[in-house]
Design an enzyme around this catalytic site. Structure first.
Site, PDB file in Angstrom:
ATOM      1  N   HIS A   1       0.852  -1.189   0.000  1.00  0.00           N
ATOM      2  CA  HIS A   1       0.000   0.000   0.000  1.00  0.00           C
ATOM      3  C   HIS A   1       0.896   1.250   0.000  1.00  0.00           C
ATOM      4  CE1 HIS A   1       0.499  -0.770   4.462  1.00  0.00           C
ATOM      5  NE2 HIS A   1       0.930   0.457   4.355  1.00  0.00           N
TER       6      HIS A   1
HETATM    7  P1  TYD Z   1      -2.402  -4.303   7.551  1.00  0.00           P
HETATM    8  O1  TYD Z   1      -2.660  -2.921   7.034  1.00  0.00           O
HETATM    9  O2  TYD Z   1      -2.858  -5.455   6.731  1.00  0.00           O
HETATM   10  O3  TYD Z   1      -0.852  -4.477   7.882  1.00  0.00           O
HETATM   11  P2  TYD Z   1       0.411  -4.360   6.877  1.00  0.00           P
HETATM   12  O4  TYD Z   1       0.208  -3.165   6.029  1.00  0.00           O
HETATM   13  O5  TYD Z   1       1.576  -4.211   7.787  1.00  0.00           O
HETATM   14  O6  TYD Z   1       0.533  -5.617   6.087  1.00  0.00           O
HETATM   15  O7  TYD Z   1      -3.040  -4.396   9.015  1.00  0.00           O
HETATM   16  C1  TYD Z   1      -3.434  -5.622   9.621  1.00  0.00           C
HETATM   17  C2  TYD Z   1      -4.594  -5.356  10.572  1.00  0.00           C
HETATM   18  O8  TYD Z   1      -4.179  -4.547  11.666  1.00  0.00           O
HETATM   19  C3  TYD Z   1      -5.755  -4.649   9.904  1.00  0.00           C
HETATM   20  O9  TYD Z   1      -6.956  -5.233  10.380  1.00  0.00           O
HETATM   21  C4  TYD Z   1      -5.650  -3.232  10.417  1.00  0.00           C
HETATM   22  C5  TYD Z   1      -5.011  -3.397  11.771  1.00  0.00           C
HETATM   23  N1  TYD Z   1      -4.165  -2.270  12.189  1.00  0.00           N
HETATM   24  C6  TYD Z   1      -4.578  -1.467  13.245  1.00  0.00           C
HETATM   25  O10 TYD Z   1      -5.655  -1.656  13.824  1.00  0.00           O
HETATM   26  N2  TYD Z   1      -3.761  -0.466  13.656  1.00  0.00           N
HETATM   27  C7  TYD Z   1      -2.586  -0.203  13.060  1.00  0.00           C
HETATM   28  O11 TYD Z   1      -1.850   0.735  13.477  1.00  0.00           O
HETATM   29  C8  TYD Z   1      -2.171  -1.017  11.936  1.00  0.00           C
HETATM   30  C9  TYD Z   1      -0.878  -0.745  11.218  1.00  0.00           C
HETATM   31  C10 TYD Z   1      -2.992  -2.036  11.536  1.00  0.00           C
END
Ligand code: TYD
Length: 130
Positions: free
Chosen positions: A48
Protein backbone atom coordinates in the site's frame (compact mmCIF):
# COMPACT_ATOMS: atom_id res chain seq x y z
CA UNK A 1 11.33 10.10 -0.01
CA UNK A 2 13.13 7.61 2.16
CA UNK A 3 16.44 7.51 3.98
CA UNK A 4 18.28 5.45 6.54
CA UNK A 5 18.87 6.94 9.97
CA UNK A 6 21.70 5.65 12.18
CA UNK A 7 20.84 5.80 15.87
CA UNK A 8 23.45 6.42 18.53
CA UNK A 9 24.09 3.31 20.61
CA UNK A 10 24.76 3.81 24.30
CA UNK A 11 26.91 0.76 24.90
CA UNK A 12 28.92 -0.39 27.87
CA UNK A 13 30.00 -3.68 29.39
CA UNK A 14 26.33 -4.42 30.20
CA UNK A 15 25.20 -4.20 26.59
CA UNK A 16 23.52 -1.66 24.33
CA UNK A 17 20.71 0.89 24.58
CA UNK A 18 19.07 3.12 21.97
CA UNK A 19 16.69 5.96 22.78
CA UNK A 20 14.14 7.26 20.25
CA UNK A 21 12.81 10.81 20.71
CA UNK A 22 10.33 12.85 18.67
CA UNK A 23 11.96 15.65 16.65
CA UNK A 24 15.40 14.50 17.82
CA UNK A 25 16.49 11.27 16.15
CA UNK A 26 12.91 10.64 14.89
CA UNK A 27 11.95 13.44 12.45
CA UNK A 28 8.33 13.78 13.60
CA UNK A 29 6.12 13.54 16.66
CA UNK A 30 5.49 9.86 17.39
CA UNK A 31 1.75 9.31 17.79
CA UNK A 32 1.62 5.56 17.18
CA UNK A 33 3.92 2.59 17.30
CA UNK A 34 3.28 -0.99 16.32
CA UNK A 35 5.35 -4.04 15.63
CA UNK A 36 5.19 -6.94 13.23
CA UNK A 37 6.47 -10.29 14.47
CA UNK A 38 6.07 -14.06 14.04
CA UNK A 39 5.59 -13.42 10.32
CA UNK A 40 4.85 -16.60 8.39
CA UNK A 41 7.51 -17.73 5.90
CA UNK A 42 7.37 -16.27 2.37
CA UNK A 43 4.80 -13.65 3.29
CA UNK A 44 4.75 -10.11 1.89
CA UNK A 45 3.08 -7.38 3.92
CA UNK A 46 2.30 -3.76 3.25
CA UNK A 47 1.37 -3.51 -0.42
CA UNK A 48 0.00 0.00 0.00
CA UNK A 49 0.90 3.68 -0.08
CA UNK A 50 -0.01 6.39 2.40
CA UNK A 51 -1.32 9.81 1.46
CA UNK A 52 0.27 11.64 4.39
CA UNK A 53 1.76 9.27 6.95
CA UNK A 54 5.40 9.49 8.00
CA UNK A 55 7.02 6.37 9.41
CA UNK A 56 10.28 4.99 10.72
CA UNK A 57 10.83 1.22 10.47
CA UNK A 58 13.35 -0.55 12.69
CA UNK A 59 14.20 -4.26 12.70
CA UNK A 60 14.64 -4.67 16.47
CA UNK A 61 15.53 -8.31 15.93
CA UNK A 62 16.24 -10.43 12.86
CA UNK A 63 15.97 -8.99 9.37
CA UNK A 64 13.59 -8.21 6.54
CA UNK A 65 13.50 -6.31 3.24
CA UNK A 66 11.52 -3.20 2.43
CA UNK A 67 10.68 -2.34 -1.18
CA UNK A 68 10.04 1.34 -1.81
CA UNK A 69 8.43 2.11 -5.15
CA UNK A 70 7.94 5.77 -6.10
CA UNK A 71 6.20 4.83 -9.33
CA UNK A 72 9.39 5.20 -11.37
CA UNK A 73 12.09 3.40 -9.37
CA UNK A 74 12.07 0.56 -6.91
CA UNK A 75 14.56 0.51 -4.07
CA UNK A 76 15.14 -2.58 -1.90
CA UNK A 77 16.43 -1.87 1.59
CA UNK A 78 17.63 -4.58 3.98
CA UNK A 79 16.87 -3.89 7.61
CA UNK A 80 19.03 -6.07 9.82
CA UNK A 81 20.25 -3.93 12.68
CA UNK A 82 18.40 -2.34 15.62
CA UNK A 83 20.56 0.78 15.35
CA UNK A 84 19.25 1.65 11.89
CA UNK A 85 15.83 3.10 11.00
CA UNK A 86 14.23 3.56 7.60
CA UNK A 87 12.38 6.88 7.38
CA UNK A 88 9.59 6.89 4.78
CA UNK A 89 7.41 9.84 3.84
CA UNK A 90 5.46 10.97 0.80
CA UNK A 91 3.47 9.04 -1.74
CA UNK A 92 5.40 5.78 -2.17
CA UNK A 93 4.25 2.20 -2.50
CA UNK A 94 5.81 -0.06 0.12
CA UNK A 95 6.15 -3.80 0.49
CA UNK A 96 7.81 -5.79 3.26
CA UNK A 97 9.20 -9.24 2.53
CA UNK A 98 11.70 -11.96 3.43
CA UNK A 99 11.14 -11.69 7.17
CA UNK A 100 13.46 -13.91 9.18
CA UNK A 101 11.56 -16.04 11.68
CA UNK A 102 12.99 -13.97 14.56
CA UNK A 103 12.20 -10.61 12.93
CA UNK A 104 10.51 -8.00 15.10
CA UNK A 105 9.84 -4.94 12.95
CA UNK A 106 8.98 -1.82 14.94
CA UNK A 107 7.11 0.94 13.12
CA UNK A 108 6.84 4.48 14.49
CA UNK A 109 4.24 6.73 12.87
CA UNK A 110 3.30 10.40 13.06
CA UNK A 111 -0.44 9.74 13.17
CA UNK A 112 -3.07 7.41 14.51
CA UNK A 113 -4.32 4.48 12.46
CA UNK A 114 -6.63 5.82 9.76
CA UNK A 115 -7.80 3.61 6.91
CA UNK A 116 -8.66 6.80 4.93
CA UNK A 117 -4.92 7.51 4.61
CA UNK A 118 -4.26 4.19 2.83
CA UNK A 119 -4.07 3.62 -0.93
CA UNK A 120 -4.32 -0.13 -1.35
CA UNK A 121 -4.85 -0.23 -5.12
CA UNK A 122 -1.58 -0.03 -7.14
CA UNK A 123 -3.31 1.46 -10.21
CA UNK A 124 -4.87 4.17 -8.06
CA UNK A 125 -1.40 4.90 -6.63
CA UNK A 126 0.08 5.15 -10.16
CA UNK A 127 -2.69 7.52 -11.23
CA UNK A 128 -2.12 9.76 -8.22
CA UNK A 129 1.60 10.22 -8.87
CA UNK A 130 1.20 10.95 -12.59
P1 TYD B 1 -2.40 -4.30 7.55
O1 TYD B 1 -2.66 -2.92 7.03
O2 TYD B 1 -2.86 -5.46 6.73
O3 TYD B 1 -0.85 -4.48 7.88
P2 TYD B 1 0.41 -4.36 6.88
O4 TYD B 1 0.21 -3.17 6.03
O5 TYD B 1 1.58 -4.21 7.79
O6 TYD B 1 0.53 -5.62 6.09
O7 TYD B 1 -3.04 -4.40 9.02
C1 TYD B 1 -3.43 -5.62 9.62
C2 TYD B 1 -4.59 -5.36 10.57
O8 TYD B 1 -4.18 -4.55 11.67
C3 TYD B 1 -5.75 -4.65 9.90
O9 TYD B 1 -6.96 -5.23 10.38
C4 TYD B 1 -5.65 -3.23 10.42
C5 TYD B 1 -5.01 -3.40 11.77
N1 TYD B 1 -4.16 -2.27 12.19
C6 TYD B 1 -4.58 -1.47 13.24
O10 TYD B 1 -5.66 -1.66 13.82
N2 TYD B 1 -3.76 -0.47 13.66
C7 TYD B 1 -2.59 -0.20 13.06
O11 TYD B 1 -1.85 0.74 13.48
C8 TYD B 1 -2.17 -1.02 11.94
C9 TYD B 1 -0.88 -0.75 11.22
C10 TYD B 1 -2.99 -2.04 11.54
Amino acid sequence: MHKLINFQIFGDERGSLISLESFKNIPFEIKRSYYIFQTSPNVSRGMHAHKNLKQVLIALSGNCEIIIDDGKNKDKISLNCPSQGLYIEGLVWREMQNFSSDCVLLVLADDYYNEEDYIRDYNKFKNLIN
